[in-house]
Design a protein around this motif. Structure first.
Motif, PDB file in Angstrom:
ATOM      1  N   LYS A   1     -25.587 -42.568  42.919  1.00 51.50           N
ATOM      2  CA  LYS A   1     -24.186 -42.606  43.308  1.00 51.50           C
ATOM      3  C   LYS A   1     -23.830 -44.050  43.616  1.00 51.50           C
ATOM      4  O   LYS A   1     -24.357 -44.649  44.546  1.00 51.50           O
ATOM      5  N   LEU A   2     -22.961 -44.629  42.810  1.00 56.99           N
ATOM      6  CA  LEU A   2     -22.607 -46.033  42.961  1.00 56.99           C
ATOM      7  C   LEU A   2     -21.339 -46.185  43.784  1.00 56.99           C
ATOM      8  O   LEU A   2     -20.373 -45.424  43.622  1.00 56.99           O
ATOM      9  N   LEU A   3     -21.345 -47.159  44.653  1.00 58.11           N
ATOM     10  CA  LEU A   3     -20.181 -47.446  45.467  1.00 58.11           C
ATOM     11  C   LEU A   3     -19.151 -48.220  44.661  1.00 58.11           C
ATOM     12  O   LEU A   3     -19.486 -48.909  43.697  1.00 58.11           O
ATOM     13  N   LYS A   4     -17.902 -48.128  45.069  1.00 62.60           N
ATOM     14  CA  LYS A   4     -16.855 -48.916  44.449  1.00 62.60           C
ATOM     15  C   LYS A   4     -17.143 -50.394  44.691  1.00 62.60           C
ATOM     16  O   LYS A   4     -17.497 -50.793  45.800  1.00 62.60           O
TER      17      LYS A   4
ATOM     18  N   ASN B   1     -21.259 -51.513  54.445  1.00 60.58           N
ATOM     19  CA  ASN B   1     -22.709 -51.330  54.439  1.00 60.58           C
ATOM     20  C   ASN B   1     -23.208 -50.811  55.779  1.00 60.58           C
ATOM     21  O   ASN B   1     -24.080 -49.929  55.840  1.00 60.58           O
ATOM     22  N   PHE B   2     -22.688 -51.368  56.866  1.00 58.04           N
ATOM     23  CA  PHE B   2     -23.103 -50.919  58.198  1.00 58.04           C
ATOM     24  C   PHE B   2     -22.621 -49.495  58.474  1.00 58.04           C
ATOM     25  O   PHE B   2     -23.304 -48.719  59.134  1.00 58.04           O
ATOM     26  N   CYS B   3     -21.434 -49.163  57.957  1.00 57.99           N
ATOM     27  CA  CYS B   3     -20.903 -47.810  58.174  1.00 57.99           C
ATOM     28  C   CYS B   3     -21.739 -46.755  57.451  1.00 57.99           C
ATOM     29  O   CYS B   3     -21.980 -45.664  57.988  1.00 57.99           O
ATOM     30  N   LEU B   4     -22.149 -47.059  56.241  1.00 55.10           N
ATOM     31  CA  LEU B   4     -22.821 -46.067  55.407  1.00 55.10           C
ATOM     32  C   LEU B   4     -24.260 -45.791  55.826  1.00 55.10           C
ATOM     33  O   LEU B   4     -24.787 -44.707  55.566  1.00 55.10           O
TER      34      LEU B   4
ATOM     35  N   ASN C   1      -7.173 -61.676  50.641  1.00 56.16           N
ATOM     36  CA  ASN C   1      -7.685 -60.312  50.702  1.00 56.16           C
ATOM     37  C   ASN C   1      -8.918 -60.250  51.597  1.00 56.16           C
ATOM     38  O   ASN C   1      -9.360 -61.268  52.129  1.00 56.16           O
ATOM     39  N   THR C   2      -9.461 -59.052  51.736  1.00 54.43           N
ATOM     40  CA  THR C   2     -10.678 -58.852  52.532  1.00 54.43           C
ATOM     41  C   THR C   2     -11.719 -58.099  51.721  1.00 54.43           C
ATOM     42  O   THR C   2     -12.511 -57.322  52.263  1.00 54.43           O
ATOM     43  N   LYS C   3     -11.752 -58.335  50.427  1.00 56.25           N
ATOM     44  CA  LYS C   3     -12.622 -57.552  49.545  1.00 56.25           C
ATOM     45  C   LYS C   3     -14.101 -57.685  49.919  1.00 56.25           C
ATOM     46  O   LYS C   3     -14.840 -56.702  49.943  1.00 56.25           O
ATOM     47  N   VAL C   4     -14.535 -58.900  50.189  1.00 58.16           N
ATOM     48  CA  VAL C   4     -15.948 -59.109  50.523  1.00 58.16           C
ATOM     49  C   VAL C   4     -16.241 -58.536  51.903  1.00 58.16           C
ATOM     50  O   VAL C   4     -17.284 -57.909  52.115  1.00 58.16           O
ATOM     51  N   GLU C   5     -15.335 -58.732  52.837  1.00 57.23           N
ATOM     52  CA  GLU C   5     -15.548 -58.183  54.176  1.00 57.23           C
ATOM     53  C   GLU C   5     -15.559 -56.661  54.149  1.00 57.23           C
ATOM     54  O   GLU C   5     -16.318 -56.024  54.886  1.00 57.23           O
ATOM     55  N   ASP C   6     -14.733 -56.055  53.290  1.00 58.86           N
ATOM     56  CA  ASP C   6     -14.771 -54.599  53.134  1.00 58.86           C
ATOM     57  C   ASP C   6     -16.180 -54.148  52.772  1.00 58.86           C
ATOM     58  O   ASP C   6     -16.718 -53.195  53.344  1.00 58.86           O
ATOM     59  N   ASN C   7     -16.783 -54.810  51.791  1.00 58.71           N
ATOM     60  CA  ASN C   7     -18.147 -54.484  51.378  1.00 58.71           C
ATOM     61  C   ASN C   7     -19.136 -54.709  52.513  1.00 58.71           C
ATOM     62  O   ASN C   7     -20.018 -53.874  52.775  1.00 58.71           O
ATOM     63  N   PHE C   8     -19.003 -55.864  53.150  1.00 61.92           N
ATOM     64  CA  PHE C   8     -19.953 -56.245  54.197  1.00 61.92           C
ATOM     65  C   PHE C   8     -19.966 -55.219  55.334  1.00 61.92           C
ATOM     66  O   PHE C   8     -21.037 -54.761  55.760  1.00 61.92           O
TER      67      PHE C   8
END
Length: 622
Positions: free
Chosen positions: A21-24, A275-278, A265-272
């Motif tokens: 299952k790949l993340l967006k 990761n902690f949430c998941l 934008n906050t695209k990289v921060e969204d990813n960062f």
């Protein structure tokens, strides 16, 4: 479900793999621009010294179940001892600019030294012709050491080994590396080098923002910071794109500010943060603790408790950057468990005492003063509690944070400075006498101290400390701060108190030599570690906020505060992407008037605050 690989030739089964299952992705794909070398710096000869001292590092000598890797006896090629024995014998400076009129020819025992023009990251490539079967080594680094390349200056092997048959080749590395300077060394044969390049692996959105002012030194620092950010934000925030490539908390607090203003934008921060949430759990560290870098857990379970507190400060600011995003809600259970874990270390005064893990303040003397009650850590704890209280509507956390701040002030402020720690002897807390420069900056940045409450300390820090201080003569008892993170906290302290001209001057003093030497900004104030560190790009936020004047952008309420501050430069222009539009600003000072023009994104209200000491007049400048 299982996916099957089928051979197209005979339809036989190749393999079976479990479906993933790949993340967006979120983050924009790199455009991989090609950066060609700028100069052929020198040519010379080298020899083999069989008596040379061999670098013995745990990365290959200490391989076990905890430090994973390949034991030396399993390596097909063991490069570093070979490089240790290669010694420069003669070097002749050339300084020929690319493109060459003719290829650079190197024979056995010769080397060529090349300059990319600035420190960059990507896939290193070369066009070359081998007149016969050749063995070649390419070494590289971010800086020159005694006008040559030290392949292991950062305690990693910056070397690539080639065995090539006679013929013409275009070679390019399969993974990205970082460097400004490269050195081709021919161990066997003869080669002709026609071109050298780096296919840059960088964040393409880093070109979204523009900044230019009348101070060319500041402009160079800004561009060095832009390069630094672009190479450290390709998927998550990295500390550096060279030695570690790890997503560290605390570093991310500073880099995240840059992404918002530079890319819009906050695209990289969204990813960062996602990761902690998941993650369901973080093995190897105490239950409730957050890893210091993720996803890159330390195999020995090492962690920095302070970095988990910086996560709370980042979440607090992220919610302002992206008010509709609910990540702080998704990570609520981890934040609650984290603060419950810290309660176990609170002493009778409510302060953290004898924290486990690697207690990290900054790369300076302060890191040796972390036992017992460490006051910078408690200043951070107070700020994190207050931020979490606002973020989650917890009055008890806010009040607890305020009480800790009061206790710190009553205990740690002694003889005109905040001391770094107190230790317990026979059950009694003993206040040590040692203070560090960075401890003072923690106090002001974390709102433990203010210029109103501590005017003498504030004046001393502003007037006597900073890049011009001779720490051996001026307050020698106060150990100096380093780049990470003391110098940045100092600039924040100056900014918070409208000392804009000083921010401008110290931006030059702290960072101009870095920009000039590597074109990127460094981990330390000296070139003995990474010279391309993500957090260091924070000076971009400083330029937009303190020089251009963009105080804040509230995307939720669609409101922008533009604060015109007192400063000596003649003019400034900037453009920031806000959602899908640009906010453009330009101002020019003429005598006692500052002329201002701006173009706001549609639907946004702009409030202009005049702190520049001059009359503001609106004039068409854009």
């Amino acid at each position: 479900m299982v996916q099957k690989g089928i051979c197209q030739k005979d339809q036989s089964l190749l393999c079976e793999t479990e479906e993933k299952k790949l993340l967006k992705r979120h983050v924009s794909y790199s455009k991989f621009p090609v950066k060609h070398a700028e100069q052929f710096l020198a040519q010379g000869t080298f020899g083999i010294d069989p008596e040379a001292k061999i670098w013995e590092d745990r990365s290959y000598l200490g391989i076990d179940k905890e430090y994973e890797g390949y034991p030396v006896e399993e390596l097909e090629l063991f490069l570093s001892p070979r490089l240790d024995r290669m010694k420069t014998k003669r070097m002749e400076k050339r300084k020929e600019k690319f493109p060459f009129k003719k290829a650079v020819t190197l024979s056995e025992g010769e080397f060529g030294l090349f300059d990319m023009g600035y420190n960059t990251t990507g896939f290193m490539g070369t066009d070359l012709i081998c007149e016969q079967d050749c063995t070649i080594v390419y070494v590289f680094d971010e800086v020159l050491t005694q006008e040559d390349i030290c392949y292991n200056r950062m305690c990693c092997v910056n070397g690539i080994y080639y065995e090539l048959k006679k013929g013409a080749y275009t070679v390019e590395t399969i993974q990205p590396y970082t460097g400004r300077y490269g050195k081709w060394m021919v161990l066997k044969g003869k080669i002709h080098i026609r071109d050298i390049w780096v296919r840059e692996y960088i964040n393409p959105d880093s070109d979204n923002g523009a900044f230019n002012c009348s101070d060319e030194i500041v402009n160079r620092v800004f561009e060095a910071a832009r390069r630094t950010f672009s190479q450290n934000a390709v998927d998550i925030y990295m500390d550096c794109p060279s030695r570690e490539r790890a997503g560290w908390l605390c570093d991310s607090f500073f880099t995240a500010r840059v992404e918002a203003v530079l890319t819009g934008n906050t695209k990289v921060e969204d990813n960062f943060l996602e990761n902690f949430c998941l993650a369901e759990r973080f093995p190897g560290i105490p239950d409730g603790m957050l890893p210091m870098c993720y996803p890159a857990d330390h195999p020995l379970g090492e962690y920095i408790p302070n970095w988990a507190l910086w996560m709370i400060l980042e979440l607090f600011e992220y919610h302002k950057r992206k008010p509709d995003e609910k990540i702080h809600g998704r990570i609520w259970d981890k934040i609650w468990k984290l603060l419950k874990l810290f309660e176990k270390y609170e002493n009778s005064d409510g302060l953290l005492e004898n924290l486990d893990g690697w207690v990290f303040v900054e790369w300076s003397r302060a890191n040796a003063l972390t036992d017992g009650v460490n006051y910078p850590s408690n200043m951070l704890y107070s700020a994190a509690l207050r931020a979490a209280g606002v973020l989650y509507g917890r009055e008890d956390w806010k009040e607890k944070g305020r009480k800790i701040a009061d206790v710190i002030c009553s205990q740690a402020y002694r003889n005109g400075f905040f001391i770094d720690h107190a230790v317990r002897e026979k059950g009694k807390l003993i206040f040590t006498k040692e203070s560090t420069e960075v401890c003072q900056y923690y106090a002001f940045f974390m709102k433990i101290a203010t210029p109103v409450r501590y005017p003498e300390l504030f004046d001393i820090l502003c007037e006597k400390f900073g890049p011009g201080r001779n720490s051996k003569e001026c307050y020698p008892e106060i150990a100096p701060a380093n780049a990470f993170i003391g110098n940045y906290l100092r600039i924040e302290m100056l900014s918070q108190n409208m000392r804009t001209d000083q921010v401008l001057q110290e931006t030059r003093d702290f960072f101009a030599y870095m920009a000039d030497r590597t074109g990127t900004l460094w981990e330390h104030d000296g070139a003995f570690a990474s010279c391309n560190h993500g957090f260091a790009s924070h000076i971009i936020d400083t330029c937009y906020r303190d020089i251009l004047g963009v105080e804040s952008i509230d995307r939720g309420r669609k409101h922008i505060i533009l604060c015109m501050k007192k400063q000596q430069i003649a003019d400034c222009y900037g453009a920031l992407k806000v959602e899908s539009q640009y906010f453009k600003i330009k101002w020019v000072q003429e005598g006692e008037i500052r002329y201002l023009d701006y173009q706001a994104p549609e639907g946004y209200e702009v409030h202009v605050v005049n702190r520049c000491g001059k009359k503001i007049k609106y004039k068409s400048l854009l």
